[in-house]
Design a protein around this motif. Structure first.
Motif, PDB file in Angstrom:
ATOM      1  N   TYR A   3       0.842  -1.195   0.000  1.00  0.00           N
ATOM      2  CA  TYR A   3       0.000   0.000   0.000  1.00  0.00           C
ATOM      3  C   TYR A   3       0.876   1.243   0.000  1.00  0.00           C
ATOM      4  O   TYR A   3       2.044   1.210   0.399  1.00  0.00           O
ATOM      5  CB  TYR A   3      -0.907   0.015   1.246  1.00  0.00           C
ATOM      6  CG  TYR A   3      -0.171   0.154   2.569  1.00  0.00           C
ATOM      7  CD1 TYR A   3       0.028   1.414   3.135  1.00  0.00           C
ATOM      8  CD2 TYR A   3       0.335  -0.952   3.240  1.00  0.00           C
ATOM      9  CE1 TYR A   3       0.711   1.563   4.327  1.00  0.00           C
ATOM     10  CE2 TYR A   3       1.015  -0.816   4.433  1.00  0.00           C
ATOM     11  CZ  TYR A   3       1.206   0.442   4.988  1.00  0.00           C
ATOM     12  OH  TYR A   3       1.904   0.578   6.167  1.00  0.00           O
ATOM     13  N   ASP A   6      -2.490   5.178   3.525  1.00  0.00           N
ATOM     14  CA  ASP A   6      -2.709   4.666   4.877  1.00  0.00           C
ATOM     15  C   ASP A   6      -4.136   4.155   5.085  1.00  0.00           C
ATOM     16  O   ASP A   6      -4.354   3.231   5.871  1.00  0.00           O
ATOM     17  CB  ASP A   6      -2.386   5.754   5.909  1.00  0.00           C
ATOM     18  CG  ASP A   6      -0.909   6.088   5.949  1.00  0.00           C
ATOM     19  OD1 ASP A   6      -0.098   5.242   5.529  1.00  0.00           O
ATOM     20  OD2 ASP A   6      -0.559   7.198   6.398  1.00  0.00           O
ATOM     21  N   ARG A   9      -4.359   0.543   4.251  1.00  0.00           N
ATOM     22  CA  ARG A   9      -3.804  -0.277   5.336  1.00  0.00           C
ATOM     23  C   ARG A   9      -4.832  -0.489   6.451  1.00  0.00           C
ATOM     24  O   ARG A   9      -5.040  -1.607   6.931  1.00  0.00           O
ATOM     25  CB  ARG A   9      -2.544   0.414   5.869  1.00  0.00           C
ATOM     26  CG  ARG A   9      -1.770  -0.337   6.943  1.00  0.00           C
ATOM     27  CD  ARG A   9      -2.001   0.248   8.339  1.00  0.00           C
ATOM     28  NE  ARG A   9      -2.065   1.688   8.422  1.00  0.00           N
ATOM     29  CZ  ARG A   9      -1.011   2.503   8.521  1.00  0.00           C
ATOM     30  NH1 ARG A   9       0.202   2.013   8.508  1.00  0.00           N
ATOM     31  NH2 ARG A   9      -1.183   3.811   8.645  1.00  0.00           N
ATOM     32  N   ASP A  32       2.433  -0.735  12.408  1.00  0.00           N
ATOM     33  CA  ASP A  32       3.553   0.158  12.145  1.00  0.00           C
ATOM     34  C   ASP A  32       4.106   0.640  13.484  1.00  0.00           C
ATOM     35  O   ASP A  32       3.392   1.265  14.274  1.00  0.00           O
ATOM     36  CB  ASP A  32       3.034   1.338  11.320  1.00  0.00           C
ATOM     37  CG  ASP A  32       4.101   2.360  10.983  1.00  0.00           C
ATOM     38  OD1 ASP A  32       5.115   2.434  11.692  1.00  0.00           O
ATOM     39  OD2 ASP A  32       3.902   3.101  10.010  1.00  0.00           O
ATOM     40  N   ASP A 104       2.758  -5.380   9.960  1.00  0.00           N
ATOM     41  CA  ASP A 104       3.200  -4.272   9.124  1.00  0.00           C
ATOM     42  C   ASP A 104       4.721  -4.325   9.053  1.00  0.00           C
ATOM     43  O   ASP A 104       5.408  -4.281  10.083  1.00  0.00           O
ATOM     44  CB  ASP A 104       2.738  -2.929   9.693  1.00  0.00           C
ATOM     45  CG  ASP A 104       2.914  -1.800   8.685  1.00  0.00           C
ATOM     46  OD1 ASP A 104       4.061  -1.533   8.298  1.00  0.00           O
ATOM     47  OD2 ASP A 104       1.907  -1.209   8.272  1.00  0.00           O
ATOM     48  N   ALA A 139       2.159  -6.666   5.455  1.00  0.00           N
ATOM     49  CA  ALA A 139       1.783  -5.411   4.801  1.00  0.00           C
ATOM     50  C   ALA A 139       3.024  -4.564   4.539  1.00  0.00           C
ATOM     51  O   ALA A 139       3.730  -4.181   5.473  1.00  0.00           O
ATOM     52  CB  ALA A 139       0.791  -4.641   5.670  1.00  0.00           C
ATOM     53  N   ASP A 141       4.568  -1.119   3.087  1.00  0.00           N
ATOM     54  CA  ASP A 141       4.368   0.268   2.701  1.00  0.00           C
ATOM     55  C   ASP A 141       5.317   0.563   1.532  1.00  0.00           C
ATOM     56  O   ASP A 141       6.537   0.546   1.687  1.00  0.00           O
ATOM     57  CB  ASP A 141       4.678   1.184   3.889  1.00  0.00           C
ATOM     58  CG  ASP A 141       4.329   2.640   3.616  1.00  0.00           C
ATOM     59  OD1 ASP A 141       4.321   3.046   2.439  1.00  0.00           O
ATOM     60  OD2 ASP A 141       4.085   3.380   4.591  1.00  0.00           O
ATOM     61  N   GLU A 163      -5.923  -3.952  -3.236  1.00  0.00           N
ATOM     62  CA  GLU A 163      -5.916  -2.867  -2.262  1.00  0.00           C
ATOM     63  C   GLU A 163      -7.328  -2.457  -1.860  1.00  0.00           C
ATOM     64  O   GLU A 163      -7.576  -2.101  -0.715  1.00  0.00           O
ATOM     65  CB  GLU A 163      -5.165  -1.659  -2.820  1.00  0.00           C
ATOM     66  CG  GLU A 163      -3.673  -1.902  -2.956  1.00  0.00           C
ATOM     67  CD  GLU A 163      -2.924  -0.627  -3.276  1.00  0.00           C
ATOM     68  OE1 GLU A 163      -3.453   0.464  -2.978  1.00  0.00           O
ATOM     69  OE2 GLU A 163      -1.809  -0.716  -3.810  1.00  0.00           O
TER      70      GLU A 163
END
Length: 272
Positions: A3, A6, A9, A32, A104, A139, A141, A163
């Motif tokens: 992703y 945010d 996510r 995160d 994450d 996940a 980023d 997504e």
């Protein structure tokens, strides 16, 4: 999943958590590490109190990679996999139907871990899932990881999540086949048609193309009609094989697929 928004996510994480709780599983979140815990809790609890109750009874746990590998300070695949295996057994002992984790991957820069070591773990974690009621989302980023790493991890995992709902993804197989994932609705018709045209062009030498629709949740009349029309015009191909489920096959037949000589329908059971 990967992703760069945010909100994506949060949407995936909360859906994954709530499904696990509904199925009686224990859920451990590794969010995160730079996010305040209060923000994570606020997102989880939004629109309902079920997550609050789940935390009170130990079904939902917020953790971190630092806590998981403790007392070790340095990440190793063996330490992480060993601890997750222990947590899976512990969840079963506590009476839960299984364990699921949302991880994450920004823990990697947080721990200053070697990306190559992390990638080794991601491609050598099969033992976690063998004969165990365990599931996991990793996940990534995209703002923090190199494109090469993201591509390798996308190929390494057995599933790569869309997504958002309503999205269409096209995947090319090693044999030249084209696979559609998600929703081929009216808004996706142009992308669907372009992907088919490219796949037909790329398979001209082989003179056959396999089109896999089995991972679509929705096939619009417009996209189905485009598929039939392109197959009918593919004079250089002997066969355009379409793998589809029963409903898709019925739609295609009603739209005239049966009168296209080179179009071969193969009805299959939708994969889980």
């Amino acid at each position: 999943m990967s992703y760069d928004d945010d909100e994506v996510r949060w949407e995936v994480m909360t859906a994954f958590v709530r499904l696990g709780l509904a199925q009686g599983e224990k859920v451990i979140l590794f969010p995160d590490p730079w996010l305040p815990e209060a923000e994570v809790l606020a997102r989880l609890d939004f629109t309902g109190r079920s997550t609050v109750t789940a935390r009170e009874r130990g079904q939902l746990v917020l953790s971190s990679m630092r806590s998981l590998i403790r007392p070790d300070l340095r990440f190793t695949p063996e330490r992480q996999i060993g601890r997750l295996s222990s947590e899976t057994a512990r969840a079963a002992d506590q009476g839960f139907t299984g364990l699921r984790t949302f991880i994450d991957m920004r823990w990697v820069p947080d721990l200053d871990a070697d990306v190559r070591v992390m990638m080794h773990r991601e491609t050598h974690a099969d033992a976690l899932f063998e004969d165990r009621p365990y599931s996991e989302i990793c996940a990534y980023d995209r703002r923090w990881f190199d494109r090469g790493v993201l591509h390798a991890m996308d190929r390494a995992h057995p599933r790569s999540l869309l997504e958002r709902l309503g999205t269409l993804r096209t995947v090319r197989g090693g044999d030249g086949s084209v696979h559609f994932v998600g929703e081929a609705d009216a808004t996706a018709r142009s992308a669907f048609t372009t992907a088919l045209e490219l796949a037909l062009s790329g398979s001209a030498a082989a003179r056959r193309l396999t089109v896999d629709l089995t991972r679509l949740h929705f096939l619009s009349v417009g996209c189905a009609t485009a598929l039939i029309a392109l197959a009918d015009r593919a004079d250089g191909h002997h066969v355009v094989e379409v793998r589809c489920d029963r409903l898709q096959a019925r739609t295609l037949h009603r739209l005239g697929a049966g009168v296209v000589p080179r179009m071969r329908m193969m009805e299959v059971v939708r994969p889980c």
